[in-house]
Scaffold this active site. Sequence first.
Site, PDB file in Angstrom:
ATOM      1  CE1 TYR A 654      -3.966   2.099   0.769  1.00 40.07           C
ATOM      2  CE2 TYR A 654      -2.719   2.927   2.649  1.00 40.07           C
ATOM      3  CZ  TYR A 654      -3.811   3.003   1.800  1.00 40.07           C
ATOM      4  OH  TYR A 654      -4.751   3.981   1.994  1.00 40.07           O
ATOM      5  CB  ALA A 687     -14.879   6.966  10.186  1.00 43.64           C
TER       6      ALA A 687
HETATM    7  P1  NAD Z   1     -13.745   2.656   1.261  1.00 43.71           P
HETATM    8  O1  NAD Z   1     -13.433   1.229   1.241  1.00 43.71           O
HETATM    9  O2  NAD Z   1     -14.870   3.116   2.105  1.00 43.71           O
HETATM   10  O3  NAD Z   1     -14.003   3.168  -0.208  1.00 43.71           O
HETATM   11  C1  NAD Z   1     -13.255   2.723  -1.280  1.00 43.71           C
HETATM   12  C2  NAD Z   1     -14.197   2.391  -2.403  1.00 43.71           C
HETATM   13  O4  NAD Z   1     -13.428   2.032  -3.538  1.00 43.71           O
HETATM   14  C3  NAD Z   1     -15.085   1.219  -2.098  1.00 43.71           C
HETATM   15  O5  NAD Z   1     -16.448   1.584  -2.224  1.00 43.71           O
HETATM   16  C4  NAD Z   1     -14.683   0.155  -3.111  1.00 43.71           C
HETATM   17  O6  NAD Z   1     -15.788  -0.604  -3.575  1.00 43.71           O
HETATM   18  C5  NAD Z   1     -14.093   0.994  -4.209  1.00 43.71           C
HETATM   19  N1  NAD Z   1     -13.153   0.210  -5.001  1.00 43.71           N
HETATM   20  C6  NAD Z   1     -12.205  -0.639  -4.548  1.00 43.71           C
HETATM   21  N2  NAD Z   1     -11.539  -1.178  -5.575  1.00 43.71           N
HETATM   22  C7  NAD Z   1     -12.076  -0.673  -6.709  1.00 43.71           C
HETATM   23  C8  NAD Z   1     -11.789  -0.830  -8.077  1.00 43.71           C
HETATM   24  N3  NAD Z   1     -10.829  -1.678  -8.472  1.00 43.71           N
HETATM   25  N4  NAD Z   1     -12.515  -0.145  -8.968  1.00 43.71           N
HETATM   26  C9  NAD Z   1     -13.489   0.672  -8.570  1.00 43.71           C
HETATM   27  N5  NAD Z   1     -13.806   0.865  -7.284  1.00 43.71           N
HETATM   28  C10 NAD Z   1     -13.091   0.204  -6.343  1.00 43.71           C
HETATM   29  O7  NAD Z   1     -12.418   3.412   1.670  1.00 43.71           O
HETATM   30  P2  NAD Z   1     -12.063   4.934   1.946  1.00 43.71           P
HETATM   31  O8  NAD Z   1     -11.463   5.009   3.275  1.00 43.71           O
HETATM   32  O9  NAD Z   1     -13.171   5.802   1.617  1.00 43.71           O
HETATM   33  O10 NAD Z   1     -10.863   5.129   0.941  1.00 43.71           O
HETATM   34  C11 NAD Z   1     -10.852   6.001  -0.149  1.00 43.71           C
HETATM   35  C12 NAD Z   1      -9.425   6.258  -0.558  1.00 43.71           C
HETATM   36  O11 NAD Z   1      -8.766   6.951   0.487  1.00 43.71           O
HETATM   37  C13 NAD Z   1      -8.600   5.032  -0.805  1.00 43.71           C
HETATM   38  O12 NAD Z   1      -7.743   5.264  -1.893  1.00 43.71           O
HETATM   39  C14 NAD Z   1      -7.776   4.871   0.439  1.00 43.71           C
HETATM   40  O13 NAD Z   1      -6.598   4.187   0.227  1.00 43.71           O
HETATM   41  C15 NAD Z   1      -7.549   6.309   0.784  1.00 43.71           C
HETATM   42  N6  NAD Z   1      -7.217   6.516   2.191  1.00 43.71           N
HETATM   43  C16 NAD Z   1      -8.143   6.407   3.155  1.00 43.71           C
HETATM   44  C17 NAD Z   1      -7.795   6.653   4.458  1.00 43.71           C
HETATM   45  C18 NAD Z   1      -8.809   6.615   5.549  1.00 43.71           C
HETATM   46  O14 NAD Z   1      -8.460   6.950   6.693  1.00 43.71           O
HETATM   47  N7  NAD Z   1     -10.042   6.220   5.262  1.00 43.71           N
HETATM   48  C19 NAD Z   1      -6.492   6.963   4.793  1.00 43.71           C
HETATM   49  C20 NAD Z   1      -5.543   7.086   3.793  1.00 43.71           C
HETATM   50  C21 NAD Z   1      -5.941   6.867   2.485  1.00 43.71           C
END
Ligand code: NAD
Length: 910
Positions: A654, A687
């Site tokens: 990641y 979250a």
């Molecule tokens: P989440 O899992 O709630 O949302 C991610 C969404 O992406 C999901 O609905 C999933 O179905 C979709 N997805 C996954 N693989 C896919 C693909 N191949 N094609 C299309 N859609 C796909 O997660 P989140 O926390 O909302 O994360 C959003 C982004 O933020 C991600 O890139 C994550 O790495 C990044 N991020 C989140 C956090 C956090 O604290 N939540 C921290 C750092 C980075």
Amino acid sequence: MIGITSYGAYIPRLRLDRMAIFQAMGWFAPAIVMVAQGERSMCNHDEDSLTMAVAAARDCLTGKEKKAIDGAYLCSTTLPFADRQNAGILKTALNLRDDMITADFTSSLRAGTTGLLTALEVAQGGSRKNILVAAADKRETRPAFFYEMWFGDGAAALLVGDQQVIAEFKGAYTVSYDFVDHYRGAGKRYDYMWEERWLREEGYSKFIPEAVDGLFKKLGITMNDVQKVVFPCLFKAEHKAIAKKLGATPEKVIDQMHEVCGETGAAHPLVMLIAALEQAKPGDGILLAGFGQGCDALYFKVTEQITKLAPRAGVKGSLENKKTIDNYMKFLKFRGLIEPEMGIRAEAPTQTAMTVLWRKRKMLTGLVGGKCRDCGTAQFPKMDICVNPKCNHVNTQDDYEFADVPARIKTFTGDLLAVSVDPPATYGMVQFEGGGRFMADFTDCELADCKVGLPVKMAFRRRFTDDERGFSGYFWKAVPQRGAAAALPEIRFDGRVAIVTGAGAGLGRTYALELAKRGAKVVVNDFGGARDGAGTGSSSPADRVVAEIRAAGGEAVANYDNVATPEGGEKIVKIAVEFFGKVDILINNAGILRDKSFLKMDPENWNAVLAVHLNGGYNVTRPAFAVMREKGYGRIVMTTSAAGLYGNFGQTNYSAAKMGLVGFMNTLKLEGAKYNIRVNTLAPVAASRLTEDVMPPDMFERMQPDFVAGIVLYLCSENCAESGDIFNAAAGFYSRAAILTGAGEALSDGTSIPTPEEIRDHWEKINSLDGAREIGDANTAIISFMTPPAPKADSSGAAGGGAADVKGIFAKMPEAFDAAAAAGKNVVFQFSISGPGGGDWVVAVKDGACKVEAGKTEKPTTTIKMADADFLQLIAGTLDGMQAYSSGKLKVEGDIMKSQLIARLFKFGK
Ligand code: NAD
């Protein structure tokens, strides 16, 4: 059809309560109480007829194409220059074209209507198409005179042309007489007035009806064809009586504005005409009469086009924007009618160099700065080098007008020690939207109203008067907009098309909902797989979000493709183009997690995570970038993570993918710059499904994705100037993260290979982040490695070996030569120093010896080209070699690596 195509007005913000005049001077002139109703407009201490005309003209040009204007007339009896064309200053302040006619109309109150009539007839003749007519007056009287009560200051501007006519010109009739009711002798300050009865009975009452009758006969019309009657007249009763004589019923007559501002001289017929246009309906006939040594009468018919005119201040808006004062002494001081002691600081010389005024006319009179063609950064003043440290490109600046660019107060102060007509002198740093800032005087404000962040508007004002030479100097000042912060337009995305990947849940869902709420049409992409990306996917997450958007009245379309494949990326963009015609915004957000400690991180888990995050970013961005490039607009946001930026146990896959996106951005920002495509990266904490088992429950509750959405939307907005930056966002905390490069140290000139021991011995410097900075691209970085910072300037003044000129430096070169450092070196430098103190010198270093000769050599190893002043600074250590190189001040030809030897072989000032 020829006629008026636009209008604008300016009444100064300050109004003097007429009772204040009576209260101060009633003991002396009790009769003035008869006309002491209401308030008169008064110029601020930095306003005059020219500044008011510029303000009215800017109001008039709202929504108009400035390039189309081919004439500008300025009408006034109180122009600041008797012999320097005032209309030429007006034209320069407005940044109108150079190939146009400019003219002053003056020495009669009729100048305003005569200027307008001339413009209309010229347009009818067809030799010019769009002529701006501005009229303004700021007349002086002796204190406690009736005319001090009657007069007001103000300006009006009208645009005349044949396109989008709001009031068609039907015809005019003029009578001219050498009738003297008042006059102002050449060089005199005040008017000499004959009896009022003379003006009333032999002036107004005779010439206005004569001109109007002549016009009616000429056009074959009667008062029935007129819905608005416009003519100034100082006396209220006489105004009514003349209207009656003309056969106009009271509702047709436009108020002569005594109570609200007073009579604004040559501008007044046009000020009243604008008041009439503000109330007029399509089809209304307007009769305009301007009195003064006879009378001009004009007739207009209002068209449908008036309903389409862009909003502007006009007379109504100008009158509403007011501050009433009852300080008569202030009125007198502002107009120079009393002369309090200003102190010796006010005696500073104010002579203006006409050479500088001419060469810098665009900057000083027109507030024109520069905008970099390569990176889009705006700057004031315009310079050869782009100020953006990530760009620094040379000769890439285009002219950029700042006068109408939204700006805010960055810092300010109220200075009671500085000389000011209206202390405290208030000034500060003004920051323009999209770049550019400068220290500006503030005007039309009170210190208590100023706030950091408050919007300001720029105003053309008088900066000083040089009484000795009869010169008025002008520049632009900032007018803080009280209460404007609250009324600032919200960030909207109307007409924009956005793609949000992974928008079926978590952060992506919030971005999609918020973008749609603010007018964007959104492609909601979500594959709908498991948290680790497993499964065949599901349409329901994307569908749910689309339903939510539509239920709230927004526009969205769902897409279920997998970002991890190139076909998936193509299809997502195709949907945006098919449904909404383009892509303006792309948020690469889709993500999965497959956490494992490193030895358990098998290729499958490694590849799956890279496929969604890094390849996913590439797969969608590439087709989207093609559409954006074609349209010349794009905002892209990558999603990184603290794990990538800083590291996190169990997330090698990641972290690598997330940091890969940063590298991706670093280059894409360069490729997108000239197409107005800006790329930034966000590291969120929120979250979501990805963090539910990572965060403690109470923290999870507080970290709602809404806290992150604001910054993402800002990064996607039109006016966000950033590109290539990384931001953190979590629970209301926001910060920027960056890759920094230390000042470092050069241990070799590129010929000898530094040993590990040398590295060890210099580790402290190599490892230090002192003087670290961000670097905009790899080329700049490489150059900075090859040209390390110059040694610090020698405070003893001995830098340059005591030499004060270029010739002296070359004379001292043999002394400054460090023979030990030259062992084994064989190099010939050709120096070409331009400028009056420059010349050519050849410096040959061979077998530990150095020979310096004036002149040129045929085959130098390295050629150094610089201007004399820059060279002196470089040697003195006040100009950094790397900066000189990247800004174009230092040009190196031939063996670039050898240029580094110079700093090592010659030790000036040591
Ligand atoms: P989440 O899992 O709630 O949302 C991610 C969404 O992406 C999901 O609905 C999933 O179905 C979709 N997805 C996954 N693989 C896919 C693909 N191949 N094609 C299309 N859609 C796909 O997660 P989140 O926390 O909302 O994360 C959003 C982004 O933020 C991600 O890139 C994550 O790495 C990044 N991020 C989140 C956090 C956090 O604290 N939540 C921290 C750092 C980075």
